[in-house]
Design a protein around this motif. Sequence first.
Motif, short mmCIF file in Angstrom:
data_model
loop_
_atom_site.label_atom_id
_atom_site.label_comp_id
_atom_site.label_asym_id
_atom_site.label_seq_id
_atom_site.Cartn_x
_atom_site.Cartn_y
_atom_site.Cartn_z
N PRO A 95 0.82 -1.22 0.00
CA PRO A 95 0.00 0.00 0.00
C PRO A 95 0.85 1.27 0.00
O PRO A 95 1.87 1.35 0.68
CB PRO A 95 -0.81 -0.12 1.30
CG PRO A 95 -0.81 -1.58 1.63
CD PRO A 95 0.51 -2.09 1.16
N LEU A 96 0.42 2.25 -0.78
CA LEU A 96 0.98 3.59 -0.72
C LEU A 96 0.12 4.37 0.28
O LEU A 96 -1.09 4.51 0.09
CB LEU A 96 0.95 4.25 -2.10
CG LEU A 96 1.76 3.53 -3.18
CD1 LEU A 96 1.59 4.23 -4.53
CD2 LEU A 96 3.23 3.45 -2.80
N THR A 97 0.73 4.87 1.32
CA THR A 97 -0.02 5.38 2.47
C THR A 97 0.04 6.89 2.63
O THR A 97 -0.46 7.41 3.63
CB THR A 97 0.49 4.72 3.76
OG1 THR A 97 1.89 5.00 3.92
CG2 THR A 97 0.28 3.20 3.72
N GLU A 98 0.62 7.58 1.67
CA GLU A 98 0.72 9.04 1.78
C GLU A 98 0.34 9.68 0.45
O GLU A 98 0.76 9.24 -0.61
CB GLU A 98 2.15 9.43 2.16
CG GLU A 98 2.32 10.89 2.52
CD GLU A 98 3.73 11.21 2.99
OE1 GLU A 98 3.92 12.27 3.60
OE2 GLU A 98 4.65 10.39 2.73
N GLY A 99 -0.47 10.72 0.53
CA GLY A 99 -0.86 11.47 -0.65
C GLY A 99 -0.29 12.86 -0.63
O GLY A 99 -0.10 13.46 0.43
N LEU A 100 -0.01 13.40 -1.81
CA LEU A 100 0.57 14.74 -1.94
C LEU A 100 -0.44 15.65 -2.64
O LEU A 100 -1.04 15.28 -3.66
CB LEU A 100 1.86 14.65 -2.75
CG LEU A 100 2.66 15.93 -2.98
CD1 LEU A 100 4.15 15.63 -3.06
CD2 LEU A 100 2.21 16.64 -4.28
N ARG A 101 -0.62 16.85 -2.07
CA ARG A 101 -1.54 17.84 -2.63
C ARG A 101 -0.78 19.11 -2.98
O ARG A 101 -0.32 19.81 -2.07
CB ARG A 101 -2.65 18.16 -1.63
CG ARG A 101 -3.59 17.01 -1.36
CD ARG A 101 -4.60 17.36 -0.30
NE ARG A 101 -5.59 16.30 -0.12
CZ ARG A 101 -6.49 16.28 0.87
NH1 ARG A 101 -6.50 17.25 1.77
NH2 ARG A 101 -7.35 15.29 0.95
N PRO A 102 -0.64 19.45 -4.26
CA PRO A 102 0.03 20.70 -4.61
C PRO A 102 -0.75 21.90 -4.08
O PRO A 102 -1.98 21.94 -4.16
CB PRO A 102 0.04 20.68 -6.15
CG PRO A 102 -0.15 19.24 -6.52
CD PRO A 102 -1.02 18.66 -5.45
#
Length: 299
Positions: A95-102
Amino acid sequence: MAFDRFERQWLGGVLGVAVLLAGAGFTGYALTPTPAPPRSALPAPVASADVVAPTGAPTQPVAPAAPAPDGLPEITYDPAPDGFPADPDTLSTTPLTEGLRPTRRLAAYDAPGGRPLAFLMPTISGVDLTVPVARRDAGWTAVLLPSANRRLAWLPPGGFTTVALRDQLVIERVPHRITWYRAGRAIRSWKVSLGQRGQETPLGRTFILGRTPPPESVYGGVDIFALGAVPDDPDAVPAGLRGAHIGIHTWHHDGELGRDTTNGCIRLTPGGQRELLAELRDGTPVVVVDALPAPPPTA
């Protein structure tokens, strides 16, 4: 979104662009922002820093970023520019557990300290963008590239916040199954229809880009998820669907579940789609594989 007979209008509805039908001359529907989960369920966004190392650990130097020319293209709902590197872990189900928001326009590079190729914007077609974080190196962050398959974009420090991602969808092409995971634990599985020969559902990691209301009754009256993925062979889909994205949606009947009948999209039951719509947020990672080593316990 399955590139079916009506999918072209649907994709146009997704992200305010013609999903699977960009440039086809049809009026699209606006993407609908996903309602945020209760405040208590979401960790507060964390502002990105240059490099923060644990106490006593050596600090890794940050690779300098070359200036980005103003004339670079922006990453939109249209296919992303060429030149971005392949995702080396594209079939990983970790799982990818981190999201990035510009939080502003960000130059996207082909490597830490590499060449700027395009600008990643805070929104795509009016929907706030959340992209899963795939890797970090030399103070830079690699994210899954929107509007492309199995590609990464590298971002230098600054200009974004991060949020936790608790969910994941795993789609298996051979058993025609989608499984919803939360915090690494399988919650539910459903039988699905997938892409027909020549228009197979693309393998690899992608993510939920946004959602859109169903444009036609054939979608069963249930909202649609638009993914970051696009058809592997744009020329194989009907002309009216070219430029559209892959999606997850329902159909007006369930008679084709377990078969390869779509234009690349993932179809599941209305009940399953409603449950996912209620639980998943934009940016949720999705990975398509041929089959897992062992069936999930929910199979």
